[in-house]
Design a protein around this motif. Structure first.
Motif, mmCIF file in Angstrom:
data_model
loop_
_atom_site.group_PDB
_atom_site.id
_atom_site.type_symbol
_atom_site.label_atom_id
_atom_site.label_comp_id
_atom_site.label_asym_id
_atom_site.label_seq_id
_atom_site.Cartn_x
_atom_site.Cartn_y
_atom_site.Cartn_z
ATOM 1 N N GLY A 426 0.833 -1.196 0.000
ATOM 2 C CA GLY A 426 0.000 0.000 0.000
ATOM 3 C C GLY A 426 0.866 1.243 0.000
ATOM 4 N N SER A 427 0.689 2.099 0.983
ATOM 5 C CA SER A 427 1.482 3.321 1.073
ATOM 6 C C SER A 427 2.760 3.123 1.883
ATOM 7 C CB SER A 427 0.645 4.436 1.724
ATOM 8 O OG SER A 427 0.249 4.069 3.042
ATOM 9 N N TYR A 428 2.994 1.898 2.379
ATOM 10 C CA TYR A 428 4.158 1.615 3.220
ATOM 11 C C TYR A 428 5.244 0.881 2.446
ATOM 12 C CZ TYR A 428 1.479 2.897 7.371
ATOM 13 O OH TYR A 428 0.749 3.582 8.304
ATOM 14 N N MET A 429 6.469 1.029 2.940
ATOM 15 C CA MET A 429 7.611 0.262 2.461
ATOM 16 C C MET A 429 8.285 -0.368 3.670
ATOM 17 S SD MET A 429 9.168 2.993 -0.306
ATOM 18 C CE MET A 429 8.809 4.410 0.738
ATOM 19 N N LEU A 430 8.842 -1.567 3.463
ATOM 20 C CA LEU A 430 9.544 -2.238 4.542
ATOM 21 C C LEU A 430 10.532 -3.230 3.958
ATOM 22 C CD1 LEU A 430 7.281 -4.939 6.216
ATOM 23 C CD2 LEU A 430 6.766 -3.887 4.020
ATOM 24 N N SER A 431 11.491 -3.646 4.770
ATOM 25 C CA SER A 431 12.489 -4.594 4.287
ATOM 26 C C SER A 431 11.906 -5.997 4.241
ATOM 27 C CB SER A 431 13.719 -4.575 5.194
ATOM 28 O OG SER A 431 13.404 -5.154 6.453
ATOM 29 N N GLN A 432 12.553 -6.856 3.465
ATOM 30 C CA GLN A 432 12.116 -8.247 3.390
ATOM 31 C C GLN A 432 12.218 -8.922 4.751
ATOM 32 O OE1 GLN A 432 10.737 -10.044 1.102
ATOM 33 N NE2 GLN A 432 10.996 -8.898 -0.800
ATOM 34 N N THR A 433 13.283 -8.611 5.495
ATOM 35 C CA THR A 433 13.450 -9.230 6.807
ATOM 36 C C THR A 433 12.349 -8.795 7.766
ATOM 37 O OG1 THR A 433 14.996 -7.456 7.403
ATOM 38 C CG2 THR A 433 15.946 -9.516 6.596
ATOM 39 N N LEU A 434 12.013 -7.509 7.754
ATOM 40 C CA LEU A 434 10.941 -7.035 8.621
ATOM 41 C C LEU A 434 9.606 -7.614 8.177
ATOM 42 C CD1 LEU A 434 10.027 -5.266 10.972
ATOM 43 C CD2 LEU A 434 9.720 -3.381 9.357
ATOM 44 N N TYR A 435 9.408 -7.751 6.863
ATOM 45 C CA TYR A 435 8.167 -8.338 6.341
ATOM 46 C C TYR A 435 7.968 -9.740 6.909
ATOM 47 C CZ TYR A 435 4.981 -10.480 2.939
ATOM 48 O OH TYR A 435 3.948 -11.142 2.342
ATOM 49 N N GLU A 436 9.015 -10.563 6.824
ATOM 50 C CA GLU A 436 8.895 -11.927 7.332
ATOM 51 C C GLU A 436 8.717 -11.933 8.847
ATOM 52 O OE1 GLU A 436 8.418 -14.502 5.603
ATOM 53 O OE2 GLU A 436 8.791 -13.565 3.657
ATOM 54 N N ALA A 437 9.445 -11.064 9.527
ATOM 55 C CA ALA A 437 9.337 -11.005 10.991
ATOM 56 C C ALA A 437 7.942 -10.569 11.418
ATOM 57 C CB ALA A 437 10.387 -10.058 11.551
ATOM 58 N N ARG A 438 7.401 -9.558 10.739
ATOM 59 C CA ARG A 438 6.060 -9.072 11.093
ATOM 60 C C ARG A 438 4.992 -10.105 10.741
ATOM 61 N NH1 ARG A 438 5.192 -3.644 12.310
ATOM 62 N NH2 ARG A 438 6.967 -2.969 13.564
ATOM 63 N N MET A 439 5.156 -10.786 9.608
ATOM 64 C CA MET A 439 4.196 -11.819 9.239
ATOM 65 C C MET A 439 4.197 -12.956 10.265
ATOM 66 S SD MET A 439 2.220 -11.346 6.726
ATOM 67 C CE MET A 439 1.959 -10.350 5.265
ATOM 68 N N TYR A 440 5.396 -13.323 10.705
ATOM 69 C CA TYR A 440 5.485 -14.372 11.732
ATOM 70 C C TYR A 440 4.810 -13.906 13.018
ATOM 71 C CZ TYR A 440 7.438 -17.559 15.186
ATOM 72 O OH TYR A 440 7.580 -18.469 16.206
ATOM 73 N N ALA A 441 5.116 -12.659 13.424
ATOM 74 C CA ALA A 441 4.517 -12.128 14.649
ATOM 75 C C ALA A 441 3.000 -12.040 14.518
ATOM 76 C CB ALA A 441 5.100 -10.755 14.957
#
Length: 621
Positions: A426-441
Motif C-alpha cells: 500500500g502506502s508503506y515500504m519495509l524490508s524483506q526481513t521485517l516483512y517476514e518477521a512481522r508476518m510471523y509475529a
C-alpha cells in the motif's frame, strides 16, 4: 558562475588579512576594534574573481587563540584551505590547532602561503619551509602546493592567484538539488528592509518569495530579497556567501548559530549520535559524561558526552557517542563538528554526526549497529536499515532523511526495490526481513488468540489492524497466511468446532436442550447445572445454532433440532386449515410462550403464513 569557498587559516599576525587585501583589494577587518588593534577578531569576507566563470568567496578567520570559537563558525564550509605561515616565524601553536580543526571538519584540499618572505633571508625561508613540511606531514596539507609570498613587495602573488585558479577548476560544484540550508553567522536590521541574516549556503538554493524555516525557533519567514557581497541577485545557491532579507523573522530571536532551511522537516534538537574522535596530540582523554564545548555549523553550545558502557576515548582513538546538548541545535546527518574541553578551553577532538534526531533511549547494541550502517553504508543501506525496524511511508523518509533531495531518496529506494531488499505494501515500504518477521509475529498473535479464545472464529480484524497495520493484515489474508470470516481473521484450517473446549461443552449443552424438549432452559441455573461457564454460553449457543444442532426461534430462545422438527411436523400435519397457537401448545405439551416463539419463527422464515389465528403451512413445509 561556479563559486567555491576558500577559508584562511594560520597563527595570529601571520598576514592572513593582509594577503586577502592584496588579492582582492578588500579589508576584511570590518569591526572598529579589529582596525584599531590590527588583529582579526571575527569572521571577514571578500569575493575573489579567479576567472571569468569562477569566483571564490574568501572567509578570513581570526588566528588568535582567544577567538577560536569565531574561527570555528567559518571554517567548516571550506572547499579549499589557504593555510598561512609567516616565513620569518614558521609554524606556531595556532597553525597546528587550525590544522587539527580543519582536519576534524573534513577539509581535503589546501594551499600553503609562506607569507612575509620579504622579512626572511634565504636560510630562514628554507627553515620555515622545512618546518611547514614537517608540521603538515600526514595531514590533508601533506602534498599541498607551497609558495613564498609577500604583500609588501608583491612577490608570489601572481603565482598564488594562478595556483588558486587551477585548484578551483578541479573542485566539484556543490549540490543545489538538496533543500536549502544555511547556518547563520550574522543578524542585523536594515531600516526599511527589516531583518537580514548572512551565512554560507551549504546546500540548495533560494529565491525571493521562498518560505523558509528558522531553527531552533521553528518560526517561518518569507524571503524578501537576496544578496551576495552587497549585490542583489536573483538567487543564492550552495557554495556562496549570502545575505537574506526576511519578513516574519524577529532580530531579537535570532543569533549566530541559528539555521535557515527550506525543509519543513529540519528540526533543532538536544541529542546527537556521532562518531567522536580525539586528537592524537591532545594528552587528555574524553571521559564519559565529560562537559564539552560543541561547535557545529556556526553554533557553539555546551554538551555532555555519553559513551556506551562508560569509559573514555583516549588520544588518537574514536568511538560512537551520544552528545546531550544544553541548547537545541539544528544539524544534519553527515555534518562535521569540533569539541573543546569546557575548562580549560582546548580543542580535544571532533567527528561526524550520524543521527541528528535519535529516536531511541540509549545507545544499546542495536543502536550501535545502526550507527555503523549510517557511518559506512550508502543512503540505500541507511534507508534499508530504517525499513528493517518499521513500516515507513514516503513522508517518513522525508522526515528521517530530510537533508537529501527527493531524487536522492527515490533513487535509493529504486535500488532497494531492484535488489528485492525492500517491498511495498500500500502506502508503506519495509524490508524483506521485517516483512517476514512481522508476518510471523502476526500469525503468532492470531495463534495466541485462538488459544485464549478457542470458540471465536478468529481475532477481530480491527484489533489485528491496530497491532500490525491494515496493509500488513490485508497482505496476510491475500497471501493465504490468514483466512477471513466476516470481521475476523484465523489461521488456515482453524475451526472452533474442532477445538477440545467446543467438543466438550457442546455435548453437555446439547444434552440439556435435548432433555428440555420444547421447553428449553432460559435461566442460568439450568445451564450452571450442566457446568457451562457463563462467559462462553452465548458463544457456544451461537456456534451450535450456526451448525444446526440448535435452532434460535427468538433472541433468547433456542430449541434442540429434534424439538424444533417435532413442532414443524405438527404444523405441517395441520394442512390447509392451519394450526393455532393453542393447538401447537397443546400438541407439544408446552407453554404458550414457547409455542408462540416457534410459530412466529415459522412465519419469519417463510414456513407458514398467518391467516387470523391460524398459521397455514406453505408447500414444502
Amino acid at each position: 558562475m561556479k563559486t567555491i569557498l576558500i577559508v584562511t587559516a594560520g597563527h595570529v599576525d601571520h598576514g592572513k588579512t593582509a594577503l586577502i587585501r592584496s588579492l582582492t583589494g578588500i579589508n576584511t577587518d570590518r569591526l572598529e576594534e579589529e582596525q584599531r588593534r590590527g588583529m582579526t577578531i571575527d569572521l571577514g569576507f571578500a569575493p575573489f574573481n579567479l576567472a571569468d566563470d569562477i569566483r571564490a568567496d574568501l572567509i578570513d578567520v581570526p588566528g588568535h587563540a582567544h577567538y577560536v570559537k569565531n574561527m570555528l563558525a567559518g571554517a567548516g564550509a571550506a572547499d579549499l584551505v589557504l593555510m598561512v605561515v609567516a616565513a620569518d616565524e614558521g609554524v606556531m601553536p595556532q597553525t597546528r590547532e587550525h590544522l587539527a580543526i580543519l582536519s576534524l571538519l573534513g577539509a581535503r584540499r589546501g594551499v600553503v602561503a609562506l607569507t612575509k618572505c620579504d622579512l626572511a633571508d634565504s636560510e630562514t625561508r628554507i627553515l620555515a619551509q622545512t618546518d611547514a613540511v614537517e608540521a603538515f606531514a600526514g595531514s590533508f596539507l601533506e602534498r599541498a602546493p607551497m609558495l613564498f609570498v609577500s604583500t609588501a613587495t608583491g612577490e608570489g602573488l601572481d603565482e598564488l592567484r594562478a595556483l588558486l585558479t587551477r585548484e578551483a577548476q578541479t573542485i566539484e560544484v556543490r549540490c543545489t538539488d538538496r533543500p536549502f540550508f544555511m547556518p547563520i553567522d550574522r543578524v542585523f536590521t536594515v531600516k526599511g528592509f527589516g531583518t537580514v541574516v548572512t551565512g554560507t549556503v551549504l546546500d540548495g538554493r533560494t529565491v525571493p518569495g521562498d518560505l523558509l524555516t528558522l531553527q531552533p525557533s521553528g518560526e517561518m519567514a518569507r524571503v524578501r530579497g537576496v544578496q551576495s557581497f552587497g549585490k542583489t541577485v536573483d538567487c543564492v545557491s550552495a557554495g556562496q556567501r549570502a545575505a537574506v532579507n526576511l519578513s516574519g523573522g524577529q532580530t531579537k530571536q535570532l543569533e549566530r548559530g541559528a539555521v535557515l532551511s527550506a525543509s519543513v522537516y529540519c528540526r533543532a534538537g538536544t541529542l546527537l549520535d556521532v562518531r567522536l574522535y580525539t586528537l592524537p596530540s591532545q594528552p587528555r582523554a574524553i571521559a564519559h559524561n565529560a562537559r564539552l564545548h560543541l561547535s557545529v555549523g556556526t553554533a557553539c553550545v555546551v554538551c555532555r558526552v555519553s559513551l556506551p558502557g562508560g569509559g573514555a576515548i583516549r588520544p588518537g582513538e574514536s568511538a560512537y557517542a551520544r552528545l546531550r546538548l544544553e541548547t537545541p541545535v539544528a544539524a544534519r546527518f553527515g555534518d562535521r563538528f569540533v569539541v573543546r574541553f569546557y575548562s580549560p578551553v582546548e580543542t580535544v577532538g571532533g567527528g561526524v554526526i550520524l543521527d541528528s534526531a535519535p529516536r531511541f533511549g540509549k545507545l544499546n547494541a542495536a543502536g550501535l549497529v545502526r550507527l555503523q550502517i549510517r557511518e559506512k553504508g550508502s543512503l540505500a543501506d541507511c534507508i534499508a536499515d530504517e525499513m528493517s525496524r518499521a513500516l515507513l511511508t514516503k513522508q517518513d523518509l522525508c522526515t528521517l532523511f530530510w537533508e537529501q533531495s527527493d531524487d536522492q531518496r527515490q533513487a535509493a529506494c529504486n535500488e532497494l526495490f531492484a535488489a528485492k531488499r525492500i517491498l511495498k505494501l500500500g502506502s508503506y515500504m519495509l524490508s524483506q526481513t521485517l516483512y517476514e518477521a512481522r508476518m510471523y509475529a502476526l500469525t503468532q498473535t492470531v495463534k495466541e488468540w485462538h488459544a485464549a479464545h478457542p470458540l471465536d472464529d478468529g481475532m477481530p480484524l480491527p484489533k489485528l489492524r491496530d497491532a500490525f497495520s491494515e496493509e500488513l493484515t490485508g497482505e496476510a489474508i491475500r497471501t493465504g497466511r490468514l483466512m477471513r470470516l466476516e470481521n475476523a481473521a484465523s489461521l488456515p484450517g482453524f475451526s472452533p468446532y474442532e477445538m477440545p473446549l467446543y467438543m466438550e461443552l457442546s455435548a453437555r449443552l446439547l444434552d440439556v436442550y435435548e432433555a428440555a424438549g420444547c421447553a428449553p432452559p432460559e435461566d442460568a441455573a439450568a445451564l450452571e447445572s450442566a457446568k457451562i461457564p457463563a462467559d462462553v454460553r452465548g458463544r457456544l449457543l451461537d456456534l451450535l445454532c450456526r451448525r444446526g444442532a440448535l435452532v434460535r426461534a427468538a433472541p433468547a430462545l433456542c430449541f434442540s433440532q429434534s424439538a424444533y422438527m417435532a413442532a414443524r411436523a405438527i404444523a405441517r400435519a395441520a394442512g390447509s386449515a392451519g394450526i393455532t397457537l393453542a393447538g401447537l401448545r397443546d400438541a407439544l405439551g408446552t407453554s404458550r410462550k414457547y409455542a408462540q416463539a416457534l410459530l412466529e419463527h415459522f412465519d419469519a422464515v417463510g414456513l407458514t403464513i398467518r391467516d387470523g389465528d391460524a398459521h397455514i403451512p406453505r408447500e414444502g413445509l
